[in-house]
Write a protein that holds these residues in place. Structure first.
Motif: not given
Length: 81
Positions: A5-9, A25-30
């Motif tokens: 999910t291209y995420s990190y907590n 948390s962060f995530k990379v999204v389109p």
């Protein structure tokens, strides 16, 4: 970290900045859900404010650090000559 999910907590457990609690948390999204437009980073946090400081101080603190991280990421992704 979840590579699917291209995420990190993460949680800040000890620090020298003034946090008593911070979970992020962060995530990379389109961008706008369209990969053709590129990607963006969505970052969220839950935190106690710094003792003796306003919530705006905490927001400004995070904003300054996030801008610095974004600049570093952009520099890293630039083509090397």
């Amino acid at each position: 970290m979840d590579p699917n999910t291209y995420s990190y907590n993460y949680e800040v457990l000890e620090n020298n900045v003034g946090f008593t609690y911070c979970k992020s948390s962060f995530k990379v999204v389109p961008i706008d859900g369209d990969e053709a437009l590129g990607s963006q980073i969505e970052w969220t946090y839950v935190s106690d404010p710094f003792e003796g400081k306003t919530p705006d101080h905490l927001s400004d603190y995070f904003n300054t650090n996030l801008q610095a991280m974004a600049k570093s990421i952009k520099k890293y992704l630039e083509p090397k000559c």
